[in-house]
Design an enzyme around this catalytic site. Sequence first.
Site, PDB file in Angstrom:
ATOM      1  N   ASP A  38      41.476   2.709 -12.038  1.00  8.59           N
ATOM      2  CA  ASP A  38      40.517   1.607 -12.135  1.00  8.59           C
ATOM      3  C   ASP A  38      39.450   1.788 -11.064  1.00  8.59           C
ATOM      4  O   ASP A  38      39.738   2.289  -9.974  1.00  8.59           O
ATOM      5  CB  ASP A  38      41.224   0.260 -11.941  1.00  8.59           C
ATOM      6  CG  ASP A  38      40.480  -0.898 -12.588  1.00  8.59           C
ATOM      7  OD1 ASP A  38      41.012  -1.494 -13.534  1.00  8.59           O
ATOM      8  OD2 ASP A  38      39.342  -1.187 -12.154  1.00  8.59           O
ATOM      9  N   ASP A  64      36.144   6.053 -10.931  1.00  9.90           N
ATOM     10  CA  ASP A  64      35.000   5.626 -11.730  1.00  9.90           C
ATOM     11  C   ASP A  64      34.937   6.547 -12.936  1.00  9.90           C
ATOM     12  O   ASP A  64      34.572   7.721 -12.818  1.00  9.90           O
ATOM     13  CB  ASP A  64      33.717   5.723 -10.900  1.00  9.90           C
ATOM     14  CG  ASP A  64      32.465   5.348 -11.690  1.00  9.90           C
ATOM     15  OD1 ASP A  64      32.565   5.088 -12.908  1.00  9.90           O
ATOM     16  OD2 ASP A  64      31.366   5.343 -11.090  1.00  9.90           O
ATOM     17  N   VAL A  65      35.329   6.044 -14.116  1.00  8.04           N
ATOM     18  CA  VAL A  65      35.438   6.921 -15.286  1.00  8.04           C
ATOM     19  C   VAL A  65      34.087   7.361 -15.831  1.00  8.04           C
ATOM     20  O   VAL A  65      34.029   8.215 -16.729  1.00  8.04           O
ATOM     21  CB  VAL A  65      36.272   6.266 -16.413  1.00  8.04           C
ATOM     22  CG1 VAL A  65      37.716   6.080 -15.986  1.00  8.04           C
ATOM     23  CG2 VAL A  65      35.646   4.961 -16.880  1.00  8.04           C
ATOM     24  N   TYR A 158      27.466  -2.010 -27.130  1.00 11.83           N
ATOM     25  CA  TYR A 158      28.917  -2.187 -27.220  1.00 11.83           C
ATOM     26  C   TYR A 158      29.417  -1.822 -28.616  1.00 11.83           C
ATOM     27  O   TYR A 158      30.388  -1.084 -28.771  1.00 11.83           O
ATOM     28  CB  TYR A 158      29.283  -3.633 -26.876  1.00 11.83           C
ATOM     29  CG  TYR A 158      30.766  -3.889 -26.805  1.00 11.83           C
ATOM     30  CD1 TYR A 158      31.504  -3.476 -25.698  1.00 11.83           C
ATOM     31  CD2 TYR A 158      31.436  -4.529 -27.838  1.00 11.83           C
ATOM     32  CE1 TYR A 158      32.868  -3.693 -25.628  1.00 11.83           C
ATOM     33  CE2 TYR A 158      32.800  -4.755 -27.778  1.00 11.83           C
ATOM     34  CZ  TYR A 158      33.515  -4.342 -26.670  1.00 11.83           C
ATOM     35  OH  TYR A 158      34.877  -4.555 -26.602  1.00 11.83           O
ATOM     36  N   LYS A 162      31.881   1.368 -29.580  1.00  9.52           N
ATOM     37  CA  LYS A 162      33.215   1.175 -30.152  1.00  9.52           C
ATOM     38  C   LYS A 162      33.338   1.803 -31.540  1.00  9.52           C
ATOM     39  O   LYS A 162      34.415   2.283 -31.918  1.00  9.52           O
ATOM     40  CB  LYS A 162      33.562  -0.311 -30.180  1.00  9.52           C
ATOM     41  CG  LYS A 162      33.720  -0.934 -28.795  1.00  9.52           C
ATOM     42  CD  LYS A 162      34.810  -0.235 -27.970  1.00  9.52           C
ATOM     43  CE  LYS A 162      35.032  -0.916 -26.630  1.00  9.52           C
ATOM     44  NZ  LYS A 162      36.128  -0.274 -25.849  1.00  9.52           N
TER      45      LYS A 162
END
Length: 253
Positions: A38, A64-65, A158, A162
């Site tokens: 996370d 930090d992805v 968003y 997705k």
Amino acid sequence: MHSDLQDKICLITGGGAGIGLATAELMAQRGAVVVLADINEKAGLAAQQQLTTNGHRAYFHAVDVSDLNQIQQLFQEIQGEHGQLDIAVNNAGVGGDWSLTHEYDHASWRSVMAINIDAVFHCMQEELRIMLNQENGGVIVNVASMAGKLPQVKSSAYVASKHAVIGLTKTAAHEYARKNIRINAVCPCYTDTQMVSDLTQGSAGIKEKLERAIPMSRLARPDEIANAIGFLASDQSSFSTGLCLSIDGGLAR
């Protein structure tokens, strides 16, 4: 509680809160060794402490992805510390701006894409490289959204991200089905998390409007989404791959 995940190494991105934390709790209760990743170090350490206090095995990594180097470092550490990766839950995500498409902020668009789809792709590459070298393969569960199946106004980034997660899930599932690697996704509707709270704050009646749109007339609970993830991560779904499971209170009717 089942112990069917005993000693499995399970990575959960965005594991410090919400759906990620609920999933971590479930996996740990079922015997898994939980690796939490996370960007929020305070939340991640608190989650780790909560799990270990309850007698579970949990390890937190601040990541930090949206940073590929940090992702690669995470998987190097997982291999070095645990020697395997059995389950990966790619859950980290952000909502982005709430505005019409022609007004959507470019920086917000890039941020949403970097976290919601680029990071899923980068994590999956690292997860697959590990799982391909394991006799028992592995399981990947991506957290998509009903926004990956339905339109949602003022949420172009968003929704697009997705939809991309669902497409990536289905494609990779076909690519690795013969390699003993199962890849599925969950598609929750509005869930009682900080992301939805941020969306509804400051706008009178928004939460009630969202609840009215759902046939079951309420938001999902994080543990309800975690239960679906747990099912897809276990041998209970051993003949399922490429599945994008809706957990939506009847929304996608």
